[in-house]
Design an enzyme around this catalytic site. Structure first.
Site, mmCIF file in Angstrom:
data_model
loop_
_atom_site.group_PDB
_atom_site.id
_atom_site.type_symbol
_atom_site.label_atom_id
_atom_site.label_comp_id
_atom_site.label_asym_id
_atom_site.label_seq_id
_atom_site.Cartn_x
_atom_site.Cartn_y
_atom_site.Cartn_z
ATOM 1 N N TRP A 44 29.609 2.505 19.298
ATOM 2 C CA TRP A 44 30.472 3.081 17.927
ATOM 3 C C TRP A 44 29.558 4.049 17.254
ATOM 4 C CZ3 TRP A 44 30.805 3.250 12.899
ATOM 5 C CH2 TRP A 44 32.097 3.383 12.445
ATOM 6 N N ARG A 97 -13.106 -8.767 -4.855
ATOM 7 C CA ARG A 97 -14.531 -8.279 -5.206
ATOM 8 C C ARG A 97 -14.340 -7.260 -6.706
ATOM 9 N NH1 ARG A 97 -16.243 -5.526 -0.041
ATOM 10 N NH2 ARG A 97 -15.702 -3.436 -0.349
ATOM 11 N N ASP A 98 -15.384 -6.830 -6.975
ATOM 12 C CA ASP A 98 -15.268 -5.849 -8.338
ATOM 13 C C ASP A 98 -14.960 -4.572 -7.714
ATOM 14 O OD1 ASP A 98 -17.666 -5.522 -6.854
ATOM 15 O OD2 ASP A 98 -19.000 -5.252 -8.533
ATOM 16 N N GLU A 99 -13.803 -4.329 -7.088
ATOM 17 C CA GLU A 99 -13.089 -3.026 -6.268
ATOM 18 C C GLU A 99 -11.778 -3.123 -6.614
ATOM 19 O OE1 GLU A 99 -14.236 -0.316 -2.188
ATOM 20 O OE2 GLU A 99 -15.363 -2.238 -2.848
ATOM 21 N N ASP A 138 -8.073 4.201 3.682
ATOM 22 C CA ASP A 138 -7.653 3.062 4.161
ATOM 23 C C ASP A 138 -6.141 3.075 4.482
ATOM 24 O OD1 ASP A 138 -9.839 2.453 2.831
ATOM 25 O OD2 ASP A 138 -9.778 0.442 3.213
ATOM 26 N N TRP A 161 -10.034 10.394 4.405
ATOM 27 C CA TRP A 161 -9.722 10.146 3.228
ATOM 28 C C TRP A 161 -8.698 11.043 2.597
ATOM 29 C CZ3 TRP A 161 -13.208 7.926 5.750
ATOM 30 C CH2 TRP A 161 -13.800 6.561 5.890
ATOM 31 N N GLU A 206 -13.313 -6.514 6.493
ATOM 32 C CA GLU A 206 -13.629 -5.299 6.406
ATOM 33 C C GLU A 206 -14.768 -4.974 7.414
ATOM 34 O OE1 GLU A 206 -15.822 -2.727 2.860
ATOM 35 O OE2 GLU A 206 -16.026 -4.890 2.821
#
Length: 868
Positions: free
Chosen positions: A43, A466-468, A475, A532, A745
């Protein structure tokens, strides 16, 4: 002509744009989509009619019958919406050869937000300096107002320079977390819309807000980070509009009359965690009758209201709760909770203890020697604290932070009554699934799903712990095909792409991460980098392919074209991008630990391959958009780049100069080597390299997403499966054998001896290397789009690797499509479900392609012997 109603066809509730909840949307003419369910195979819709109801005027209009098979993102049928306009929309359709329509669909209510800058009459208010508070503390703001009669409607529009949560008469407004989210604040600041009709009462009412610095003023970036990137002042914006039965509208908004005071949150930070002192609570502060006479004044902060935009996707919400699967005591005597999986969110504690007792919560993804391993967090403390007021069992959860963790360490003298881990991420609808006969591959896929959810926290981040926690462009570029299969991320990523375009340099250079924050070599003075920067081209193209949304191409076309033009200038007349710093095949396992870009593949070969790919895609974009001159120009450019690539790096036998797996994979997958002996030789050499490497991974960010496709397309399916199934390090399944519940990672984030990789860049929750899931969906299970938005499916399962069965399903814009195959006794059985209104090209082993229409289909075909 048939007289029946659509063959038993029903129409689902329409959808506006990519919104599951179209309240306060920013589109004046939102496109509409609907799905069809028919019990009649094959259909197809031939026509539709849309009815639009205006409740304000009690009028209804219809389009009448419009002959069209379209049901996804069709044009808005009436006059553009004005700010605050509310419309009810429903649809009915006709099938081919039918003169009677289906029944009407359920009605969708669409409501516009504040579409013009002049609609904003409230102003941002900032707290004055409050003695005894740290700059990282959250503050409280409140305002009391009187309502004469109960309103018929109440809409609350809100945003902040920072993060906010609102209360109205002591009750939480909405369920959003980390609002208003993270955008390129200088150019775009989201606001949210809430229906608070049930929260407003006649008499005194109180609006209250929690305000924290969040991404706006908080510490962001590497090496200690940077504070105050967007400004040094946090501020709250609230505009409450009360509508009455007689048509009056009353406005209550942030302004000089508001008051502020310290909150119990003595400090809060995305990286460092949150600390709360229950002794500093102000009971009833957001309810009527509270004495706020000692609260401090606020000050009005100027902000251009034209930068305020409505969301295009869902908010961050709590989506799941997990209880500990084990509770142990560390060698140091601390209580360690194991939640059984790596998650993103925060803990909710219920504790009992004496006044002044301090409870500390630390978070980590892994243990080392029985203790939390916090070294991979770098400078992020990821520590929450709670001070009890002694009033009995109290429950508490942080408001303005999030952590990536599997393990939590709890210290302090309080009694722990209860604890749960609450999972937070952008509340995208799950749309894809995969399953096969190998439990390790199933766990790998589950890890990909969990990593996506944990890293889609308002923007697509690289890691959550973490500090990111930044929006790395490379990515998401490699992961978008997988992401778009697993979840409905179109609205979220469309918003992020607008920030990418806003942050793009005038010369076309795309930052390494979006939104931009100061970060030493990365974004302080960014230079163009392949993989990137190509996110400007390849992310919108993949969204178009998976969701059928032409607008995302139009919106991002200038950005995409600007990127390719920038690269073309760098490449010069020889069309080789062989100059400048490149990240190449980032995290190739052969790269030195201190040089993740130093892999085997020539970084300039990688760059030139991506140059050719993006030029080709921009040509395809131009073709879709009707930009004929650009289509021809970029197609010619892509051809010249491909020719230059072959001349520079590929020999007559297909041998590539650097002889790296990634180089062969890119050349094959991007179609840079034309059909013939050289291409066949390149395929053979790639398979040889994989075999010679013991079927261990030899690729990084650039090569990993394409290597299995390159092997499959060049006739080396068994080699692709052997690569997938390898368990030794480095491999996709090695982390699974080590208990991983998310994608790492590094291939060896946890070393074979059980110790954590000593590098300074070690995360256990990065989705990029999980891009192989796209191959699982399209090739192992055999479900792929053959036309934008899955209007036509390509069903081409390629069994191998000893698998006895595999299946995948995807909730396409037209409905759920699914493929399942089972191999036994020398036969391959395949079951297929094609959504109503779509078709499929089916390619089975040893059979010529066949075209099938919607409905259920089954085949049994000879297929070798039993799986080995």
């Amino acid at each position: 002509m048939s007289q029946h109603r659509g063959g038993g066809t029903t129409v689902t509730t329409p959808r506006a744009e990519h919104h599951d909840e179209p309240l306060g949307i920013g589109d004046a003419s939102p496109r509409l989509s609907w799905r069809l369910h028919s019990d009649e195979p094959g259909w197809r819709q031939a026509a539709y009619e849309i009815e639009v109801t205006d409740p304000a005027t009690a009028t209804t209009t219809t389009t009448g019958r419009l002959d069209s098979p379209d049901s996804v993102l069709v044009p808005w049928p009436g006059e553009p919406l004005r700010s605050r306009a509310r419309r009810g929309v429903r649809v009915r359709v006709w099938g081919a050869g039918e003169d009677l329509p289906t029944d009407w669909s359920p009605r969708l209510w669409v409501e516009a937000g504040l579409l013009r800058a002049e609609d904003w009459r409230a102003g941002f208010v900032a707290p004055t300096e409050l003695p005894g508070t740290d700059e990282t503390a959250a503050v409280l703001l409140r305002h009391s107002f009187v309502v004469g009669e109960r309103p018929v409607t109440a809409r609350l529009y809100a945003s902040a320079l920072g993060m906010y949560e609102l209360e109205l008469n002591g009750r939480r407004v909405g369920d959003h977390a980390l609002a208003p989210g993270w955008t390129s604040y200088h150019t775009r600041l989201r606001y949210q819309t809430f229906d608070v009709t049930d929260l407003v009462s006649p008499g005194e009412n109180v609006l209250g807000g929690w305000l924290a610095e969040g991404w706006y003023r908080g510490r962001l970036g590497f090496a200690g980070g940077t504070r105050g990137i967007y400004g040094d002042t946090t501020a709250l914006l609230v505009q409450l509009e009360l509508g009455y039965a007689d048509g009056r509208v009353e406005l209550v908004g942030t302004g000089p009359a508001w008051r502020c005071a310290p909150s119990p949150i003595s400090s809060t930070s995305i990286y460092d965690g949150e600390h709360y002192d229950a002794r500093a609570e102000r009971p009833g502060w957001s309810r009527p009758g509270f004495d706020a006479s000692e609260w401090s004044e606020v000050r009005v902060v100027e902000r251009d209201p034209s930068t305020l935009v409505a969301p295009t996707g869902p908010p961050v919400r709590r989506t799941e709760e997990l209880r500990p699967v084990a509770v142990t005591t560390s060698p140091s005597g601390a209580t360690i909770l194991d939640f059984g999986q790596n998650v993103v969110g925060r803990l909710r504690l219920t504790v009992r203890g004496e006044e002044g007792t301090h409870v500390r919560i630390r978070h980590a993804e892994v243990l080392e020697d029985g203790e939390l391993c916090v070294r991979p967090l770098r400078s992020a403390r990821a520590t929450d604290g709670y001070v009890l007021d002694g009033s009995g069992p109290r429950s508490w959860e942080p408001r303005f932070t999030f952590h990536g963790f599997r393990y939590a360490e709890i210290t302090g003298d309080a009694d722990l009554v209860d604890v749960v881990a609450r999972v937070y991420h952008t509340d995208m609808r799950a749309t894809g699934s995969f399953h096969c006969s190998d439990p390790l591959v199933n766990q790998l896929h589950a890890n990909v799903v969990r990593s996506m959810r944990g890293n889609f926290v308002d923007i697509p981040t690289d890691c959550p712990q973490r500090d990111e926690r930044l929006g790395w462009t490379g990515d998401i570029q490699v992961f978008t095909p997988t992401a778009a299969f697993l979840h409905d991320c179109a609205g979220m990523l469309s918003s992020w792409l607008r920030d990418l375009a806003a942050e793009q340099l005038p010369d076309g250079t795309v930052p390494f991460f979006v939104p931009v924050v100061p970060a030493r070599r990365w974004n302080d003075s960014p230079s163009p980098a392949a993989v990137w920067g190509d996110a400007a081209v390849l992310v919108p193209w993949e969204l178009y392919q998976r969701f059928g949304d032409v607008r995302v191409l139009r919106d991002q076309y200038d950005s995409a074209r600007s990127w390719v033009d920038r690269v073309a200038r760098d490449a010069g007349p020889d069309h080789l991008w062989d100059d400048g710093e490149q990240l190449g095949d980032w995290l190739d396992p052969s790269a030195p630990a201190d040089d993740p870009a130093g892999g085997k593949a020539d970084p300039h070969l990688v760059a030139t391959a991506y140059f050719a790919r993006s030029a080709s895609v921009v040509s395809a974009m131009a073709g879709v958009l009707g930009e004929t001159a650009d289509e021809e120009r970029y197609a010619a450019l892509a051809s010249r780049v491909a020719d230059a690539f072959v001349r520079r790096w590929v020999g007559p036998t297909g041998r590539v100069e650097d002889d790296a797996q990634t180089s062969y994979a890119l050349a094959l997958r991007f179609g840079l080597i034309p059909p013939g002996p050289a291409r066949e030789g390149a395929g053979r050499r790639l398979a040889e390299l994989v075999r010679d490497g013991g079927y261990r991974i030899g690729t990084g960010f650039a090569g990993t997403p394409v290597i299995c496709d390159a092997l499959t397309e060049s006739g080396h399916v068994d080699t692709a499966y052997a690569l997938l199934m390898r368990r030794e390090c480095p491999s996709w399944l090695y982390p699974v054998t080590r208990g991983a519940t998310t994608i790492w990672e590094r291939w060896d984030s946890l070393l074979p001896d059980g110790t954590v990789n000593p590098g300074q860049m070690t995360s256990f929750n990065h989705y990029a290397l999980g891009a192989v899931a796209d191959w699982l969906h399209r090739t192992v299970a055999g479900l792929a789009p053959a036309a934008p938005g899955y209007r036509r499916l390509l069903v081409r399962p390629v069994p191998g690797g000893g698998l006895t069965h595999a299946s995948a399903s995807h909730d396409t814009p037209y409905g759920t499509a699914s493929v399942a195959w089972c191999r036994a006794d020398g036969e391959l059985g395949v079951d297929l479900v094609v959504p109503t209104g779509t078709t499929a090209t089916v390619v089975l082993p040893g059979r010529a392609p066949v075209e099938v229409s919607s409905g259920r289909h089954h085949w049994r075909v000879p297929f070798g012997g039993s799986p080995s």
